[in-house]
Design a protein around this motif. Structure first.
Motif, PDB file in Angstrom:
ATOM      1  N   SER A   1     -11.957  13.675   0.566  1.00  0.00           N
ATOM      2  CA  SER A   1     -11.425  12.384   0.315  1.00  0.00           C
ATOM      3  C   SER A   1     -12.035  11.219   1.297  1.00  0.00           C
ATOM      4  O   SER A   1     -12.797  11.757   1.938  1.00  0.00           O
TER       5      SER A   1
ATOM      6  N   ASP B   1     -16.692   1.104   0.191  1.00  0.00           N
ATOM      7  CA  ASP B   1     -15.735   1.997  -0.275  1.00  0.00           C
ATOM      8  C   ASP B   1     -16.218   3.150  -1.161  1.00  0.00           C
ATOM      9  O   ASP B   1     -15.767   3.438  -2.195  1.00  0.00           O
TER      10      ASP B   1
ATOM     11  N   PRO C   1      -7.930  10.873  -3.492  1.00  0.00           N
ATOM     12  CA  PRO C   1      -7.167  10.363  -2.120  1.00  0.00           C
ATOM     13  C   PRO C   1      -6.356  11.609  -1.312  1.00  0.00           C
ATOM     14  O   PRO C   1      -6.343  12.652  -1.975  1.00  0.00           O
TER      15      PRO C   1
ATOM     16  N   ASN D   1      -3.313   6.950   5.009  1.00  0.00           N
ATOM     17  CA  ASN D   1      -2.737   6.124   3.956  1.00  0.00           C
ATOM     18  C   ASN D   1      -3.716   4.913   3.701  1.00  0.00           C
ATOM     19  O   ASN D   1      -3.165   4.138   3.229  1.00  0.00           O
ATOM     20  N   HIS D   2      -5.027   5.273   4.240  1.00  0.00           N
ATOM     21  CA  HIS D   2      -5.927   4.114   3.850  1.00  0.00           C
ATOM     22  C   HIS D   2      -6.192   4.039   2.432  1.00  0.00           C
ATOM     23  O   HIS D   2      -6.297   4.932   1.621  1.00  0.00           O
ATOM     24  N   SER D   3      -6.320   2.825   2.027  1.00  0.00           N
ATOM     25  CA  SER D   3      -6.927   2.545   0.800  1.00  0.00           C
ATOM     26  C   SER D   3      -7.597   1.040   0.668  1.00  0.00           C
ATOM     27  O   SER D   3      -7.712   0.380   1.565  1.00  0.00           O
ATOM     28  N   SER D   4      -8.564   0.935  -0.415  1.00  0.00           N
ATOM     29  CA  SER D   4      -9.195  -0.241  -0.388  1.00  0.00           C
ATOM     30  C   SER D   4      -8.496  -1.486  -0.579  1.00  0.00           C
ATOM     31  O   SER D   4      -8.437  -2.586   0.037  1.00  0.00           O
ATOM     32  N   GLU D   5      -7.135  -1.227  -1.013  1.00  0.00           N
ATOM     33  CA  GLU D   5      -6.194  -2.492  -1.053  1.00  0.00           C
ATOM     34  C   GLU D   5      -5.192  -2.629   0.094  1.00  0.00           C
ATOM     35  O   GLU D   5      -4.967  -3.835   0.379  1.00  0.00           O
TER      36      GLU D   5
END
Length: 494
Positions: A175, A190, A212, A290-294
């Motif tokens: 992940s 990313d 994820p 809970n990190h994301s590119s968004e």
């Protein structure tokens, strides 16, 4: 519906079964009861056998099942937390090629420093948010340089939790959070870091499929399910390093929230929505669960290698036959400051917050006519609390100043003396929770398997059990300045 959490610690494996409806812990088990050994073939090295972890996972789940407090057929998802930064390498038959080089191993410090210089400090900090330092990428480079026969057989590179998931499911995944803790992740793009891969000469095929954190990382194999008395085909729906997972278990998910833990190592872990990087890489930034590119959610981690391991050493050396409760009681009989006895708790490898220096644990001011074992017990816990203060001051320099810190009532935070020393040394209140890594992993599994409608729902019934506020901060501040003077003198000489 029940959830199984597995926490692959340095000292032992902890497993828990959690009822998803109430978030209540139905049963927990640990294996082994005594602490697992760390192999040190050379000074500064630290290794453990991944197959030992797997055997201990099986034994812990067996103990869990034997308790008879639940029906294992009702377990619907599995989550895994694990000791961070360890290197596990397997061949095409998924056989382990060498013992894991674990988090407190210091052999790759120079390799990481050289990479930081070659890639460039600004570029490393902008894209990796860290120096390659003594992390997993540098450890893999050490194997490449020093054990080329082993390196040539590697099919996949993993972290410890990836290995346990592989043993459960036969599948290998990673992940962004895991890859970032290994310093393989480019936050700007990313993706896997081309800079790191190019500099070290790694083949991209060595790295697993990226998914994820909250997702299906494989499904329980039929033979493993039968052995563990679990249902075949249930998902491993969550994998996280122990510190992001500890934060999750304390519902630390949003910017400004901060968690702490004091097990074998000690950590303060804060969440930020900024691309946080310390110019000296003394504290480190990784992708949070809970990190994301968004929606950016980054975990800023301060690590002290020598915390619980020092407390264990003091108990074994000066308190043979005593329980931790008994040494805590003895320490509480001694006045704050331990009559001038000061301890630096840095005896477990290179310390990142000290610039990856190895200064060793040290005892200062001992008086053979005055100090007894109780003074040692108190000075150990105070010294650890002062190390937390030193690291928190670095985080404060970089703009992270928590108003409260959440911690599980576990490990050193079970000691009232240590908790009070921590609160007063840092001058920050602490909220304690009855939670631990295996419970967090179970709740993470529920989020990943969509048993919960949201992350918030997973923590609907989680409540603080105690709030401890500073009441002697000035006294501890004076003691801290004396402790810091001793530390500064040691750092000048290194």
């Amino acid at each position: 519906m029940l959830l199984l959490g597995i926490d692959v610690g340095t000292s032992s494996i902890k497993v828990s079964v959690v009822d998803s409806q109430t978030q209540a812990v139905l049963q927990s088990a640990q294996y082994p009861e005594s602490e697992s050994e760390i192999s040190s073939p050379q000074p500064g090295w630290a290794e453990q056998s991944p197959e030992m972890w797997w055997e201990h996972v099986k034994m812990a789940i067996q103990k869990l099942n034997e308790a008879g407090e639940f029906s294992s057929a009702d377990i619907s998802a599995i989550g895994i937390a694990y000791q961070m930064h360890g290197l596990v390498v397997v061949d095409k038959e998924q056989r382990v090629l060498r013992d894991s080089i674990i988090w407190c191993d210091s052999r790759a410090v120079k390799i990481g420093d050289d990479a930081f210089s070659a890639i460039g400090a600004e570029k490393s900090l902008a894209r990796l948010l860290n120096s390659p330092g003594n992390f997993t990428a540098s450890k893999l480079a050490w194997v490449k340089q020093n054990q080329p026969d082993i390196y040539s057989k590697i099919d996949k590179v993993m972290l410890p939790g990836d290995f346990i998931a592989m043993k459960l499911t036969g599948e290998i995944t990673s992940s962004p959070s895991s890859l970032s803790e290994g310093i393989f992740w480019d936050f700007q793009n990313d993706e896997l870091s081309e800079d790191v891969i190019r500099y070290f000469g790694f083949d991209k095929a060595l790295f697993p499929e990226v998914k994820p954190v909250f997702s299906a990382h494989g499904y329980l194999r039929d033979d493993v399910a039968a052995m563990l008395k679990l249902s075949s085909g249930i998902p491993v729906s969550y994998k996280s390093g122990d510190q992001p997972n500890n934060a999750l278990s304390l519902n630390v998910l949003e910017p400004g929230e901060v968690a702490a833990t004091a097990g074998t190592s000690g950590v303060i872990y804060g969440v930020s929505d900024q691309l946080f990087r310390d110019p000296k890489s003394r504290v480190n930034t990784f992708a949070h669960v809970n990190h994301s590119s968004e929606e950016r959610r980054l975990g800023v981690l301060l690590c002290i290698n020598g915390t619980g391991i020092l407390n264990r050493w003091a108990k074994t050396t000066f308190g043979a036959g005593l329980s931790y409760n008994q040494i805590n009681h003895q320490a509480a009989e001694v006045a704050i400051g331990a009559n001038g006895l000061r301890i630096l708790p840095f005896g477990n490898g290179a310390e990142r917050m000290l610039g990856n220096k190895v200064i060793g644990a040290q005892i200062h001011g001992i008086d053979f006519n005055l100090h007894q074992s109780a003074h040692m017990f108190r000075a150990v816990q105070e010294g650890i609390a002062f190390a937390f203060r030193y690291g928190l001051d670095i985080m404060r320099e970089n703009g992270m100043s928590p108003s409260v810190i959440r911690a599980g009532k576990a490990n050193l935070f079970q000691s009232d003396l240590f908790t009070e020393a921590f609160v007063n040394a840092t001058n920050v209140p602490v909220e304690l929770y009855n939670n631990d890594g295996s419970v967090g992993a179970a709740l993470g599994a529920g989020i990943g398997a969509k048993v919960f409608g949201s992350e918030k729902e997973a923590f609907a019934n989680v409540r603080s059990v105690k709030l401890i506020s500073p009441d002697a901060s000035q006294k501890y501040d004076d003691l801290y300045e004396d402790w810091k003077r001793i530390l500064d003198e040691q750092l000048i000489n290194k």
